[in-house]
Design an enzyme around this catalytic site. Structure first.
Site, PDB file in Angstrom:
ATOM      1  N   HIS A 122      51.551  68.464  75.569  1.00  0.00           N
ATOM      2  CA  HIS A 122      50.631  68.208  74.457  1.00  0.00           C
ATOM      3  C   HIS A 122      51.224  67.054  73.649  1.00  0.00           C
ATOM      4  O   HIS A 122      52.439  66.889  73.596  1.00  0.00           O
ATOM      5  CB  HIS A 122      50.569  69.484  73.613  1.00  0.00           C
ATOM      6  CG  HIS A 122      49.603  69.463  72.481  1.00  0.00           C
ATOM      7  ND1 HIS A 122      49.887  68.886  71.266  1.00  0.00           N
ATOM      8  CD2 HIS A 122      48.353  69.972  72.362  1.00  0.00           C
ATOM      9  CE1 HIS A 122      48.858  69.046  70.462  1.00  0.00           C
ATOM     10  NE2 HIS A 122      47.915  69.699  71.092  1.00  0.00           N
ATOM     11  N   ASP A 199      58.409  74.111  73.779  1.00  0.00           N
ATOM     12  CA  ASP A 199      57.163  74.217  73.037  1.00  0.00           C
ATOM     13  C   ASP A 199      56.473  75.503  73.499  1.00  0.00           C
ATOM     14  O   ASP A 199      55.893  75.549  74.584  1.00  0.00           O
ATOM     15  CB  ASP A 199      56.303  72.976  73.330  1.00  0.00           C
ATOM     16  CG  ASP A 199      54.918  73.088  72.701  1.00  0.00           C
ATOM     17  OD1 ASP A 199      54.623  74.114  72.066  1.00  0.00           O
ATOM     18  OD2 ASP A 199      54.133  72.130  72.874  1.00  0.00           O
ATOM     19  N   GLN A 202      51.679  77.723  73.579  1.00  0.00           N
ATOM     20  CA  GLN A 202      50.708  78.403  74.452  1.00  0.00           C
ATOM     21  C   GLN A 202      51.321  79.573  75.221  1.00  0.00           C
ATOM     22  O   GLN A 202      50.645  80.180  76.055  1.00  0.00           O
ATOM     23  CB  GLN A 202      50.095  77.398  75.449  1.00  0.00           C
ATOM     24  CG  GLN A 202      49.265  76.306  74.802  1.00  0.00           C
ATOM     25  CD  GLN A 202      47.960  76.797  74.176  1.00  0.00           C
ATOM     26  OE1 GLN A 202      47.584  77.957  74.305  1.00  0.00           O
ATOM     27  NE2 GLN A 202      47.268  75.911  73.479  1.00  0.00           N
ATOM     28  N   LYS A 225      47.559  80.583  66.784  1.00  0.00           N
ATOM     29  CA  LYS A 225      47.145  80.820  68.171  1.00  0.00           C
ATOM     30  C   LYS A 225      47.482  82.249  68.621  1.00  0.00           C
ATOM     31  O   LYS A 225      47.186  82.638  69.736  1.00  0.00           O
ATOM     32  CB  LYS A 225      47.840  79.822  69.104  1.00  0.00           C
ATOM     33  CG  LYS A 225      47.387  78.374  68.904  1.00  0.00           C
ATOM     34  CD  LYS A 225      47.974  77.502  69.979  1.00  0.00           C
ATOM     35  CE  LYS A 225      47.981  76.045  69.647  1.00  0.00           C
ATOM     36  NZ  LYS A 225      46.664  75.415  69.604  1.00  0.00           N
ATOM     37  N   CYS A 362      44.218  66.888  73.318  1.00  0.00           N
ATOM     38  CA  CYS A 362      45.463  66.324  72.758  1.00  0.00           C
ATOM     39  C   CYS A 362      46.510  66.161  73.844  1.00  0.00           C
ATOM     40  O   CYS A 362      47.705  66.442  73.618  1.00  0.00           O
ATOM     41  CB  CYS A 362      46.002  67.176  71.619  1.00  0.00           C
ATOM     42  SG  CYS A 362      44.835  67.371  70.278  1.00  0.00           S
TER      43      CYS A 362
HETATM   44  N1  C6P Z   1      46.836  72.884  71.236  1.00  0.00           N
HETATM   45  C1  C6P Z   1      44.562  73.109  72.055  1.00  0.00           C
HETATM   46  O1  C6P Z   1      43.351  73.259  71.899  1.00  0.00           O
HETATM   47  P1  C6P Z   1      49.500  72.992  66.369  1.00  0.00           P
HETATM   48  O2  C6P Z   1      48.326  72.102  66.268  1.00  0.00           O
HETATM   49  O3  C6P Z   1      50.727  72.391  65.720  1.00  0.00           O
HETATM   50  O4  C6P Z   1      49.237  74.393  65.927  1.00  0.00           O
HETATM   51  O5  C6P Z   1      49.827  73.141  67.934  1.00  0.00           O
HETATM   52  C2  C6P Z   1      50.143  72.005  68.654  1.00  0.00           C
HETATM   53  C3  C6P Z   1      50.315  72.326  70.107  1.00  0.00           C
HETATM   54  C4  C6P Z   1      51.554  72.158  70.676  1.00  0.00           C
HETATM   55  N2  C6P Z   1      51.778  72.439  71.965  1.00  0.00           N
HETATM   56  C5  C6P Z   1      50.811  72.905  72.757  1.00  0.00           C
HETATM   57  C6  C6P Z   1      51.123  73.223  74.183  1.00  0.00           C
HETATM   58  C7  C6P Z   1      49.533  73.092  72.247  1.00  0.00           C
HETATM   59  O6  C6P Z   1      48.571  73.553  73.043  1.00  0.00           O
HETATM   60  C8  C6P Z   1      49.265  72.787  70.895  1.00  0.00           C
HETATM   61  C9  C6P Z   1      47.886  72.926  70.317  1.00  0.00           C
HETATM   62  C10 C6P Z   1      45.480  73.148  70.840  1.00  0.00           C
HETATM   63  O7  C6P Z   1      45.060  72.960  73.169  1.00  0.00           O
HETATM   64  C11 C6P Z   1      44.967  72.251  69.768  1.00  0.00           C
HETATM   65  S1  C6P Z   1      45.043  70.547  70.194  1.00  0.00           S
END
Ligand code: C6P
Length: 409
Positions: A122, A199, A202, A225, A362
């Site tokens: 991401h 990270d 997910q 999430k 993203c």
């Molecule tokens: N992915 C998706 O729809 P934030 O925005 O900081 O809470 O999470 C960022 C992020 C970081 N790593 C991974 C693997 C992610 O999937 C995400 C967020 C969402 O896939 C929103 S773009």
């Protein structure tokens, strides 16, 4: 296993009609829905004991501080952190990763050093490293990826070398669903003396996570999430590393003493929690952790595995549908249907009351690697059922007919 119908009753948002049809929510990878207990926990904070934490010597402040620190202990247990002080509350996974990119990377990387990242990250776990590389003269290097979107682990020692100072890798891909063998990668990295950041945005919501067993140094994830409120995320880090890092943000609550010209930092975790935190969200995250723990993360994972396998089998029956990513995956399916733009697909599905995500998620480099501008994505969680998948498949047939009709096919 999970009693999905009972779970669904805990999520008030699911009980509604969208465009005249019962809502089917298949966008939990973007953000998950919230159980009533989380909503009520946040409401109770504001209605009964709204106060700042770690400052007030009054009953409300004391109660807020107790609940805030209780949430930290819950999160620590949830990811098996060795001590709650190494759990730092931030805004989201993005901020957690940036904290490391600023406070650790900028002070520990130099020209000639390498940061190893995967091509399936991401943007949140890629852009901060591009910036850190630019600031320090370090260079980015990438894991290789198999044809079906897994990180190659048979050549780890070629990619992670004596030059590698940091490995930053996702635990689960938000596009391909790939579950990355982080433990194996961390082992290879630590043998070379490199620091490992995972990270977990997910993975943490969907499977049991044990940061000690993974063998990583930093682990980042978002509360929203995993059934928690927006505005809170977590960085877990190894104590030795966190103690040797400079603060990310300066201000109130993160100091032990301040003079006009210099300051001394507070102990962990406060050194990294400058200013008034999102108290309601942190306490709400504590309630989300309780809810997930009550279900059992093994059960959550098993439920999603069953659902995603069912979804893949059913989606494969839709003519012209391409699924991206490996067979073994987390609870999401990314796909395209013939030459229908994913935004059009999402619009038609929305007409049917079905919420999916469409776009580049993203993760533009992943789109480039797939050779498509965008994809559609359906992602599952504890409240989704096989009926939701059936509705999705029916919606895709509707879309095919609609576009076939328009194009005169
Ligand atoms: N992915 C998706 O729809 P934030 O925005 O900081 O809470 O999470 C960022 C992020 C970081 N790593 C991974 C693997 C992610 O999937 C995400 C967020 C969402 O896939 C929103 S773009």
């Amino acid at each position: 296993m999970i009693d999905v119908q009972a779970v669904r009753r805990d999520f008030p948002v699911l009980d509604q009609m969208v465009n005249g049809r019962p809502l089917v929510y298949l966008d939990s990878a973007a953000t998950a829905q919230k159980p009533r207990v989380v909503i009520e926990t946040v409401e109770r904070y504001y209605a009964e004991y709204n106060a700042n934490v770690h400052r007030a010597i009054h009953a409300l402040g004391e109660r807020a501080t107790i609940r805030y620190e209780e949430a930290r202990r819950k999160v620590a247990r949830f990811i098996n952190a060795p001590e709650p002080e190494t759990v730092i509350f931030v805004k989201n996974a993005t901020e957690a990763i940036n904290l490391v990119a600023y406070s650790w990377a900028r002070n520990n990387l130099a020209e000639g050093d390498e940061i190893v990242v995967s091509p399936i990250e991401h943007h949140s776990n890629l852009v901060p490293w591009q910036l850190a590389a630019k600031a320090t003269g370090a260079r980015l290097r990438f894991f290789e990826v198999t044809e079906d979107g897994r990180i190659r682990t048979d050549n780890l020692d070629d990619v992670i070398t004596e030059r590698t100072k940091l490995v930053a890798v996702t635990h689960a891909s938000n596009v391909l669903g790939t579950i990355v063998p982080v433990k194996e990668i961390a082992y290879a990295a630590r043998r070379k003396g490199a620091v490992v950041l995972v990270d977990g945005a997910q993975s943490t919501p969907h499977m049991p996570v044990d940061v000690q067993a993974l063998g990583c140094d930093f682990f980042a994830f978002s509360g929203h999430k995993m059934l928690g409120p927006t505005g809170v995320g977590v960085l877990w880090g190894r104590r030795e590393l966190l103690e040797n890092m400079e603060p990310f943000l300066g201000g109130g609550d993160m100091i032990s003493s301040v003079s006009l010209t210099e300051s001394r930092w507070a102990d962990l975790p406060y050194k990294f929690e400058a200013g008034t935190p999102n108290i309601a969200a942190v306490i709400g995250l504590g309630a989300a952790v309780d809810y997930l723990t009550g279900l059992g993360m093994e059960n959550v994972h098993a439920h999603e595995q069953q659902l995603v396998q069912y979804a893949m089998a059913e989606l494969r029956k839709v003519p012209g549908l391409t699924i991206y990513g490996p067979e073994h995956r987390g609870g999401l399916v990314t796909f395209n249907l013939e030459d229908i733009h994913p935004h059009d697909l999402a619009t038609i599905l929305n007409e049917e009351g079905i919420a999916i995500r469409a776009g580049h998620h993203c993760a533009e480099p992943v789109m480039r690697w797939l050779g498509v501008p965008a994809t559609a994505r359906a992602s599952f969680y504890v409240y989704n059922t096989e009926e939701d998948v059936d509705r999705l498949v029916a919606g895709l047939h509707t879309a095919r007919e609609f576009f076939g009709h328009v194009a005169g096919k």
